[in-house]
Design a protein around this motif. Structure first.
Motif, PDB file in Angstrom:
ATOM      1  N   SER A 174       0.813  -1.212   0.000  1.00 49.44           N
ATOM      2  CA  SER A 174       0.000   0.000   0.000  1.00 49.44           C
ATOM      3  C   SER A 174       0.847   1.262   0.000  1.00 49.44           C
ATOM      4  O   SER A 174       0.540   2.219  -0.714  1.00 49.44           O
ATOM      5  CB  SER A 174      -0.965   0.005   1.199  1.00 49.44           C
ATOM      6  OG  SER A 174      -0.267  -0.007   2.419  1.00 49.44           O
ATOM      7  N   ASN A 175       1.925   1.272   0.774  1.00 49.67           N
ATOM      8  CA  ASN A 175       2.701   2.513   0.910  1.00 49.67           C
ATOM      9  C   ASN A 175       3.713   2.756  -0.200  1.00 49.67           C
ATOM     10  O   ASN A 175       3.970   3.910  -0.547  1.00 49.67           O
ATOM     11  CB  ASN A 175       3.391   2.539   2.272  1.00 49.67           C
ATOM     12  CG  ASN A 175       2.389   2.680   3.394  1.00 49.67           C
ATOM     13  OD1 ASN A 175       1.384   3.356   3.252  1.00 49.67           O
ATOM     14  ND2 ASN A 175       2.651   2.024   4.507  1.00 49.67           N
ATOM     15  N   ALA A 176       4.291   1.704  -0.760  1.00 48.86           N
ATOM     16  CA  ALA A 176       5.290   1.913  -1.818  1.00 48.86           C
ATOM     17  C   ALA A 176       4.688   2.607  -3.045  1.00 48.86           C
ATOM     18  O   ALA A 176       5.271   3.595  -3.533  1.00 48.86           O
ATOM     19  CB  ALA A 176       5.953   0.593  -2.193  1.00 48.86           C
ATOM     20  N   PRO A 177       3.534   2.157  -3.557  1.00 49.16           N
ATOM     21  CA  PRO A 177       2.961   2.876  -4.709  1.00 49.16           C
ATOM     22  C   PRO A 177       2.564   4.312  -4.376  1.00 49.16           C
ATOM     23  O   PRO A 177       2.755   5.214  -5.193  1.00 49.16           O
ATOM     24  CB  PRO A 177       1.722   2.044  -5.077  1.00 49.16           C
ATOM     25  CG  PRO A 177       1.957   0.704  -4.487  1.00 49.16           C
ATOM     26  CD  PRO A 177       2.784   0.934  -3.266  1.00 49.16           C
ATOM     27  N   LEU A 178       2.016   4.521  -3.168  1.00 53.22           N
ATOM     28  CA  LEU A 178       1.626   5.880  -2.774  1.00 53.22           C
ATOM     29  C   LEU A 178       2.844   6.797  -2.686  1.00 53.22           C
ATOM     30  O   LEU A 178       2.780   7.961  -3.067  1.00 53.22           O
ATOM     31  CB  LEU A 178       0.886   5.851  -1.430  1.00 53.22           C
ATOM     32  CG  LEU A 178      -0.462   5.124  -1.416  1.00 53.22           C
ATOM     33  CD1 LEU A 178      -1.004   5.042   0.007  1.00 53.22           C
ATOM     34  CD2 LEU A 178      -1.456   5.808  -2.333  1.00 53.22           C
ATOM     35  N   THR A 179       3.941   6.240  -2.201  1.00 58.85           N
ATOM     36  CA  THR A 179       5.177   7.016  -2.112  1.00 58.85           C
ATOM     37  C   THR A 179       5.729   7.289  -3.510  1.00 58.85           C
ATOM     38  O   THR A 179       6.145   8.415  -3.816  1.00 58.85           O
ATOM     39  CB  THR A 179       6.213   6.272  -1.245  1.00 58.85           C
ATOM     40  OG1 THR A 179       5.641   6.044   0.050  1.00 58.85           O
ATOM     41  CG2 THR A 179       7.495   7.076  -1.104  1.00 58.85           C
TER      42      THR A 179
ATOM     43  N   ARG B 183       8.638   8.823   5.427  1.00 61.12           N
ATOM     44  CA  ARG B 183       9.780   9.378   6.170  1.00 61.12           C
ATOM     45  C   ARG B 183       9.381  10.629   6.939  1.00 61.12           C
ATOM     46  O   ARG B 183      10.052  11.008   7.898  1.00 61.12           O
ATOM     47  CB  ARG B 183      10.935   9.690   5.234  1.00 61.12           C
ATOM     48  CG  ARG B 183      11.513   8.462   4.550  1.00 61.12           C
ATOM     49  CD  ARG B 183      12.531   8.829   3.527  1.00 61.12           C
ATOM     50  NE  ARG B 183      11.871   9.617   2.474  1.00 61.12           N
ATOM     51  CZ  ARG B 183      12.441  10.066   1.373  1.00 61.12           C
ATOM     52  NH1 ARG B 183      13.715   9.820   1.166  1.00 61.12           N
ATOM     53  NH2 ARG B 183      11.771  10.750   0.485  1.00 61.12           N
ATOM     54  N   GLU B 184       8.297  11.266   6.515  1.00 59.36           N
ATOM     55  CA  GLU B 184       7.850  12.504   7.164  1.00 59.36           C
ATOM     56  C   GLU B 184       6.692  12.279   8.133  1.00 59.36           C
ATOM     57  O   GLU B 184       6.196  13.230   8.722  1.00 59.36           O
ATOM     58  CB  GLU B 184       7.437  13.514   6.091  1.00 59.36           C
ATOM     59  CG  GLU B 184       8.587  13.925   5.204  1.00 59.36           C
ATOM     60  CD  GLU B 184       8.157  14.836   4.065  1.00 59.36           C
ATOM     61  OE1 GLU B 184       6.953  15.162   3.961  1.00 59.36           O
ATOM     62  OE2 GLU B 184       9.027  15.212   3.268  1.00 59.36           O
ATOM     63  N   TRP B 185       6.260  11.041   8.292  1.00 59.14           N
ATOM     64  CA  TRP B 185       5.123  10.757   9.164  1.00 59.14           C
ATOM     65  C   TRP B 185       5.496  10.909  10.633  1.00 59.14           C
ATOM     66  O   TRP B 185       6.543  10.438  11.065  1.00 59.14           O
ATOM     67  CB  TRP B 185       4.632   9.336   8.958  1.00 59.14           C
ATOM     68  CG  TRP B 185       4.004   9.022   7.653  1.00 59.14           C
ATOM     69  CD1 TRP B 185       3.773   9.857   6.606  1.00 59.14           C
ATOM     70  CD2 TRP B 185       3.526   7.740   7.247  1.00 59.14           C
ATOM     71  NE1 TRP B 185       3.190   9.183   5.577  1.00 59.14           N
ATOM     72  CE2 TRP B 185       3.028   7.872   5.947  1.00 59.14           C
ATOM     73  CE3 TRP B 185       3.487   6.493   7.853  1.00 59.14           C
ATOM     74  CZ2 TRP B 185       2.477   6.820   5.243  1.00 59.14           C
ATOM     75  CZ3 TRP B 185       2.941   5.433   7.162  1.00 59.14           C
ATOM     76  CH2 TRP B 185       2.431   5.600   5.867  1.00 59.14           C
TER      77      TRP B 185
ATOM     78  N   SER C 145       2.283   9.016  15.401  1.00 57.66           N
ATOM     79  CA  SER C 145       0.847   8.691  15.401  1.00 57.66           C
ATOM     80  C   SER C 145       0.393   8.170  14.040  1.00 57.66           C
ATOM     81  O   SER C 145      -0.468   7.287  13.963  1.00 57.66           O
ATOM     82  CB  SER C 145       0.018   9.917  15.797  1.00 57.66           C
ATOM     83  OG  SER C 145       0.213  10.979  14.874  1.00 57.66           O
ATOM     84  N   SER C 146       0.967   8.678  12.974  1.00 58.44           N
ATOM     85  CA  SER C 146       0.620   8.190  11.631  1.00 58.44           C
ATOM     86  C   SER C 146       1.149   6.785  11.405  1.00 58.44           C
ATOM     87  O   SER C 146       0.482   5.951  10.770  1.00 58.44           O
ATOM     88  CB  SER C 146       1.167   9.128  10.557  1.00 58.44           C
ATOM     89  OG  SER C 146       0.512  10.374  10.619  1.00 58.44           O
ATOM     90  N   TRP C 147       2.337   6.497  11.936  1.00 59.84           N
ATOM     91  CA  TRP C 147       2.889   5.151  11.818  1.00 59.84           C
ATOM     92  C   TRP C 147       2.017   4.156  12.573  1.00 59.84           C
ATOM     93  O   TRP C 147       1.749   3.060  12.083  1.00 59.84           O
ATOM     94  CB  TRP C 147       4.329   5.099  12.330  1.00 59.84           C
ATOM     95  CG  TRP C 147       5.298   5.477  11.259  1.00 59.84           C
ATOM     96  CD1 TRP C 147       5.947   6.669  11.121  1.00 59.84           C
ATOM     97  CD2 TRP C 147       5.714   4.662  10.159  1.00 59.84           C
ATOM     98  NE1 TRP C 147       6.736   6.644   9.998  1.00 59.84           N
ATOM     99  CE2 TRP C 147       6.611   5.414   9.389  1.00 59.84           C
ATOM    100  CE3 TRP C 147       5.405   3.367   9.746  1.00 59.84           C
ATOM    101  CZ2 TRP C 147       7.219   4.924   8.239  1.00 59.84           C
ATOM    102  CZ3 TRP C 147       6.012   2.877   8.606  1.00 59.84           C
ATOM    103  CH2 TRP C 147       6.905   3.649   7.868  1.00 59.84           C
ATOM    104  N   VAL C 148       1.556   4.532  13.758  1.00 59.34           N
ATOM    105  CA  VAL C 148       0.675   3.650  14.538  1.00 59.34           C
ATOM    106  C   VAL C 148      -0.641   3.449  13.808  1.00 59.34           C
ATOM    107  O   VAL C 148      -1.135   2.319  13.693  1.00 59.34           O
ATOM    108  CB  VAL C 148       0.448   4.211  15.965  1.00 59.34           C
ATOM    109  CG1 VAL C 148      -0.635   3.430  16.698  1.00 59.34           C
ATOM    110  CG2 VAL C 148       1.753   4.201  16.752  1.00 59.34           C
TER     111      VAL C 148
END
Length: 150
Positions: A107-112, A120-122, A125-128
């Motif tokens: 999910s995150n690789a395509p969005l990145t 890297r900027e999260w 709380s966003s990581w959780v």
């Protein structure tokens, strides 16, 4: 039952768990849904020069396509796991972590790559908020796959 079918069923179960945990988080914290899936759809349709229609319909289609991409990610992560673990059963912690990581990367690789987000900027709380639903996915997909495998 074929490995691919078991993987798809496990992916559907895991995706349901991820959605359940995400919606519970939204209820508990009173937060809105993420707009990143729709932003990804918008970027992809721009890149492919696809018209989603007039404004209201386009927004509805972006929302639906964003959700469908999530189901595709869940199915794809479990399919990868099923193929990688078809001959050898990893112990449950490794299996859960592998499925969780596959779903997060899927999910995150395509969005990145599309420039929609940058983990890297999260803040923490966003990581959780991202990791907990994906862990629910990993646990559920692993349990479902192992039950089907037995």
């Amino acid at each position: 039952m074929d490995t691919l079918v078991k993987g798809l069923i496990a992916g559907a179960a895991g995706t349901s768990a991820l959605n359940l945990v995400t919606y519970l988080d939204m209820v508990i914290r009173g937060r809105g849904s993420s707009s990143t899936p729709q932003q990804a759809v918008e970027k992809l349709t721009d890149l492919a020069d696809v018209d989603l229609g007039e404004a209201e319909r386009a927004e509805n289609r972006k929302q639906a396509l964003g959700s469908l991409m999530g189901y595709g990610t869940g199915a794809g992560a479990a399919l990868c796991y099923a193929l990688l673990s078809a001959r050898r059963r990893p112990p449950w912690p490794a299996g859960v972590l592998a499925l969780t990581a596959l779903a997060m990367l899927g999910s995150n690789a395509p969005l990145t790559a599309l420039g929609v987000t940058d983990p890297r900027e999260w803040p923490a709380s966003s990581w959780v908020s991202d990791a907990v639903p994906h862990l629910a996915y990993g646990i559920t997909a692993y349990a479902a796959y192992e039950m089907l495998r037995a």
